[in-house]
Design a protein around this motif. Structure first.
Motif, short mmCIF file in Angstrom:
data_model
loop_
_atom_site.label_atom_id
_atom_site.label_comp_id
_atom_site.label_asym_id
_atom_site.label_seq_id
_atom_site.Cartn_x
_atom_site.Cartn_y
_atom_site.Cartn_z
N ARG A 144 31.14 -7.22 26.23
CA ARG A 144 32.52 -7.06 25.78
C ARG A 144 33.38 -7.54 26.94
N PRO A 145 34.14 -8.63 26.77
CA PRO A 145 34.92 -9.15 27.90
C PRO A 145 36.02 -8.18 28.32
N ILE A 146 36.42 -8.32 29.57
CA ILE A 146 37.57 -7.57 30.08
C ILE A 146 38.74 -8.53 30.03
N THR A 147 39.80 -8.13 29.37
CA THR A 147 40.93 -9.02 29.15
C THR A 147 42.24 -8.35 29.53
N GLY A 148 43.30 -9.08 29.39
CA GLY A 148 44.65 -8.53 29.57
C GLY A 148 44.90 -7.96 30.95
N MET A 149 45.62 -6.85 30.99
CA MET A 149 46.01 -6.24 32.25
C MET A 149 44.78 -5.79 33.06
N ALA A 150 43.74 -5.30 32.39
CA ALA A 150 42.54 -4.87 33.11
C ALA A 150 41.93 -6.04 33.87
N LEU A 151 41.90 -7.22 33.25
CA LEU A 151 41.37 -8.41 33.94
C LEU A 151 42.27 -8.78 35.12
N GLU A 152 43.56 -8.68 34.94
CA GLU A 152 44.49 -8.98 36.04
C GLU A 152 44.33 -7.99 37.20
N ILE A 153 44.08 -6.73 36.88
CA ILE A 153 43.83 -5.73 37.92
C ILE A 153 42.58 -6.11 38.70
N LEU A 154 41.52 -6.51 38.00
CA LEU A 154 40.29 -6.93 38.67
C LEU A 154 40.52 -8.16 39.53
N ARG A 155 41.23 -9.14 38.99
CA ARG A 155 41.52 -10.37 39.75
C ARG A 155 42.30 -10.06 41.03
N SER A 156 43.12 -9.01 40.98
CA SER A 156 43.93 -8.63 42.14
C SER A 156 43.13 -7.83 43.16
N GLY A 158 42.07 -4.65 42.45
CA GLY A 158 42.29 -3.24 42.16
C GLY A 158 43.75 -2.98 41.78
N LEU A 159 44.00 -1.78 41.31
CA LEU A 159 45.33 -1.43 40.81
C LEU A 159 46.40 -1.48 41.90
N LEU A 160 46.11 -0.99 43.09
CA LEU A 160 47.13 -1.00 44.14
C LEU A 160 47.54 -2.42 44.49
N GLU A 161 46.57 -3.32 44.62
CA GLU A 161 46.91 -4.72 44.93
C GLU A 161 47.65 -5.36 43.76
N TYR A 162 47.27 -5.03 42.55
CA TYR A 162 47.96 -5.54 41.36
C TYR A 162 49.43 -5.12 41.39
N LEU A 163 49.67 -3.83 41.68
CA LEU A 163 51.05 -3.34 41.72
C LEU A 163 51.86 -3.99 42.84
N LYS A 164 51.22 -4.22 43.99
CA LYS A 164 51.90 -4.91 45.09
C LYS A 164 52.33 -6.31 44.65
N ARG A 165 51.45 -7.00 43.95
CA ARG A 165 51.76 -8.36 43.48
C ARG A 165 52.86 -8.36 42.44
N GLN A 166 53.00 -7.25 41.72
CA GLN A 166 54.04 -7.15 40.69
C GLN A 166 55.38 -6.76 41.28
N GLY A 167 55.37 -6.43 42.57
CA GLY A 167 56.62 -6.01 43.22
C GLY A 167 56.99 -4.58 42.90
#
Length: 170
Positions: A144-156, A158-167
């Motif tokens: 089952r692929p990981i898509t959407g925001m969950a995939l973006e969190i992984l690409r970043s 983790g969640l903290l890095e994702y939030l930093k990138r989002q400002g």
């Protein structure tokens, strides 16, 4: 945005069904917050040498109900810090699954994987499409692929890095 682009690969370390969070990181080590210390004790009840084997970068393959038990976030942190690049399982405990993604550890549900993959096999996983290539194409499994925001969190990472990138101010 394409779902391609997050590729994880490595040799397989295989475990069974119902690997709970107390097996992943025993409660007596929860006093530590340093991921490097947690990594030294990951999967210790199953294999005291697991952290050494995982340090080369591995993909953990499991059966059903991986990560069941307490909701300790340290379970995902310890696996990732030890060198586990992804966990592929028949099913996951819901809280562990989300903790893993939030900590940048890819976790994919792969029906039948415990019958199809052996310890020491080499897998290449496309997290965004769910394709799992075993031993240079000897088998191709579908997760089952990981898509959407969950995939973006992984690409970043983790969640903290994702939030930093989002400002985010958080």
């Amino acid at each position: 945005m394409t779902q391609e682009g997050l590729i994880v690969e490595g040799p397989v370390i295989k475990v069974g069904d119902k690997i709970d969070t107390d097996i992943i990181i025993p409660a007596r080590y929860l006093v530590y917050t340093d991921p490097a210390i947690l990594a030294q004790h990951v999967m210790e009840p199953l294999d005291p040498e697991f952290h050494k084997k995982a340090s080369r970068g591995v993909v953990l393959v499991a059966g059903r109900a991986f990560g069941m038990g307490s909701s300790r976030e340290q379970a995902a942190i310890a696996l990732k810090a030890a060198g586990v690049r992804a966990v592929l399982a028949e099913s996951f405990a819901r809280i562990f699954y989300r903790n893993a993604i939030n900590n940048g550890l890819p976790v994919l549900v792969v029906p039948g994987i415990s019958r199809e993959v052996s310890d020491g096999d080499y897998v290449v996983v496309n997290v965004g499409t769910g394709e799992v290539i075993v031993n240079n194409g000897a088998k191709v499994l579908r997760a089952r692929p990981i898509t959407g925001m969950a995939l973006e969190i992984l690409r970043s990472g983790g969640l903290l890095e994702y939030l930093k990138r989002q400002g985010s101010p958080h």
